[in-house]
Design a protein around this motif. Structure first.
Motif, PDB file in Angstrom:
ATOM      1  N   LYS A 158       0.825  -1.210   0.000  1.00 19.00           N
ATOM      2  CA  LYS A 158       0.000   0.000   0.000  1.00 19.00           C
ATOM      3  C   LYS A 158       0.858   1.259   0.000  1.00 19.00           C
ATOM      4  N   ASN A 159       1.958   1.222   0.789  1.00 19.95           N
ATOM      5  CA  ASN A 159       2.852   2.387   0.816  1.00 19.95           C
ATOM      6  C   ASN A 159       3.473   2.636  -0.554  1.00 19.95           C
ATOM      7  N   ASP A 169       2.162   1.773  -3.404  1.00 19.63           N
ATOM      8  CA  ASP A 169       1.098   2.274  -4.272  1.00 19.63           C
ATOM      9  C   ASP A 169       0.804   3.733  -3.957  1.00 19.63           C
ATOM     10  N   LEU A 170       0.774   4.057  -2.642  1.00 26.38           N
ATOM     11  CA  LEU A 170       0.520   5.439  -2.236  1.00 26.38           C
ATOM     12  C   LEU A 170       1.653   6.354  -2.689  1.00 26.38           C
ATOM     13  N   LYS A 218       1.168   7.034  -6.298  1.00 27.53           N
ATOM     14  CA  LYS A 218       0.085   7.991  -6.544  1.00 27.53           C
ATOM     15  C   LYS A 218       0.487   9.408  -6.140  1.00 27.53           C
ATOM     16  N   ASN A 219       1.197   9.513  -5.004  1.00 29.44           N
ATOM     17  CA  ASN A 219       1.665  10.837  -4.582  1.00 29.44           C
ATOM     18  C   ASN A 219       2.626  11.430  -5.600  1.00 29.44           C
TER      19      ASN A 219
END
Length: 509
Positions: free
Chosen positions: A264-265, A267-268, A271-272
């Protein structure tokens, strides 16, 4: 015959045991060794004179132990008994007596011969040993860990109740079990390896999987100590067993959570990065057409201002002002997207940062008459450019929102809280209603009109992003018309502290 009797008498009276003979027909003592005084405190002559003395010295609580002896002796049965006696000096001792009866041809008891010896020390030793065993048994049985002893053939020779609870077997079912009865094939291989180490006097501490009676697998931590004979022969091992099934399950869940969190990190982060790239590209690409628009509008205004009606002139003025505000917003958005791009994580002297910021803001400070004071600030690890922008934005914010006809006063203090430095920027400005204490940190959020206070409403958003970049948090405590204090923390473990306080004054009237 006299010589033989003399030698027998000498032998009879030289040993610690007390020999005695009693004529059961006349109820008289035939003989008793003179060592009786050492054990009983009574002399040989006292025993010879009083047959009942043997019974009188038996402790009252133990008389029942000898009450059945008479019937047994009359049947010709040998007797062995242990009981307490009360010496002449009232001291209590334990004795063991063995009696051999003699019957005549008609089966009548005519004589008894016996031996008595002092067993007080051995009896006390046995009682102490029994008490010690009971104490250790209680400790073993109340222990929160399972305890068992494995013999040299890996059979269980001892176990406590907790061990039964862990494996789900009754005490009766546990008896005679083999160590491998609780393991799968992989567990057996690991156990054999540990047993071989134990034979080499290498004690172990490791995790093992057991199979309970219900077939459910559990995890246990094993601490083993090998047992050897006096000749060094391996006799098995003593093991302390702790059920760690819950911990193992937690570790597996944590490991899986770490994997999920990493995904998730990542992926985040992606995205960031995409959002930052979008903000950068959008704000950067908007600059050129906006500059062109502003240039042509200003040219149009210069050429046709006054030649059209008043309404047209006002419209042109509005277009120019709006375009310039758009330029500021785009620039601020571009600056916001760039925060954190610098990789220069370094030692930063906050005193130098403050000095440079005050030099850059020299004109604003002079024009407002602001007074800025600070104690000695720490040296910490961070992003120098971003920290400078943080200090600058907070100072400019305090000056901008100062009271009318009142010179701004800004005081900067710090304190160390564990692995964080906490900064406080206090001012005497107009303050903020507490209901807006979160809103002011949201990008492009304004509490006042542009006519009241200039700006794009992004300055404190910059501050929040910079603080979070340094693993800290930013908040405000304020009272309307009494000023505000902006707090923020910077993660900085094992940094140098400066205890000496100095005051930096930059006051202008």
């Amino acid at each position: 015959l006299e010589n033989v009797n003399r030698e027998l008498s000498t032998l009879f009276n030289s040993i610690d045991e007390i020999f005695f003979s009693v004529n059961m027909v006349t109820l008289t003592v035939i003989q008793v060794s003179d060592t009786c005084e050492k054990l009983y405190g009574y002399t040989q002559s006292e025993f010879m004179a009083n047959y009942k003395l043997w019974l009188d010295i038996i402790h009252p609580d133990d008389k029942h132990l000898v009450e059945t002896e008479d019937a047994e002796m009359r049947r010709g049965e040998k007797i062995s008994n242990q009981y307490r006696i009360i010496r002449k000096d009232k001291m209590i001792r334990w004795v063991e007596t063995r009696i051999t009866p003699t019957l005549d041809d008609d089966g009548i008891l005519i004589r008894v011969d016996g031996i008595s010896r002092d067993i007080t020390d051995s009896r006390n030793a046995k009682e102490e040993l029994h008490k010690s065993e009971e104490r250790y048994r209680q400790i073993v049985e109340t222990a929160q860990e399972g305890i068992w002893l494995i013999d040299e053939n890996n059979y269980i020779s001892f176990f406590n109740k907790k061990m039964c609870e862990i494996l789900g077997y009754s005490e009766k079912e546990m008896k005679g079990k083999h160590l491998f009865d609780f393991m799968d094939e992989e567990g057996k291989k690991n156990a054999l390896s540990q047993i071989e180490k134990g034979k080499q006097k290498i004690n172990g501490n490791y995790d093992v999987k057991y199979i309970t009676k219900s077939g459910k697998p559990i995890w246990a931590n094993i601490s083993t100590n090998s047992v050897f004979s006096a000749h060094g022969q391996y006799n098995g091992a003593l093991a302390m067993v702790t059920d760690i099934t819950r911990r193992k399950s937690g570790e597996e869940l944590l490991h899986q959570s770490e994997i999920d969190l990493a995904i998730k990190n990542k992926d985040l982060e992606r995205k960031n990065t995409e959002l930052e790239q979008f903000a950068y590209v959008a704000s950067h690409d908007l600059q050129e057409p906006l500059s062109t628009t502003i240039s042509f509008v200003e040219l149009f205004k210069q050429k046709y201002e006054g030649k059209l009606d008043a309404k047209a002139d006002a419209y042109l003025t509005y277009i120019v002002q709006a375009s310039r505000r758009m330029r500021v917003l785009i620039k601020d958005l571009l600056d916001f997207s760039r925060i954190g791009h610098s990789k220069d994580f370094e030692k930063v002297d906050c005193n130098v940062i403050l000095k440079n910021v005050m030099a850059d803001l020299d004109k604003i400070i002079k024009d407002s008459g602001a007074e800025i004071t600070s104690e000695r600030l720490p040296v910490l690890t961070g992003y120098s450019t971003e920290l400078k922008q943080l200090f600058q934005n907070l100072i400019v914010n305090s000056i901008k929102f100062g009271k009318k006809n009142v010179f701004p006063k800004i005081n900067i203090t710090t304190q160390k809280n564990n692995d964080y430095w906490q900064f406080a920027f206090s001012d005497n400005g107009i303050g903020i209603d507490q209901q807006h204490s979160e809103r002011i940190f949201i990008i492009f959020q304004r509490l006042h009109t542009r006519a009241e206070y200039e700006g794009s409403g992004i300055g404190l958003s910059h501050c929040k992003k910079i603080v979070e970049l340094h693993r800290g948090k930013l908040w405000v405590e304020s009272t309307p018309n009494k000023g505000s204090t902006f707090y923020f923390t910077i993660h900085s473990p094992k940094e140098n502290t400066h205890e000496t306080e100095i005051k930096l004054h930059h006051a202008h009237r």
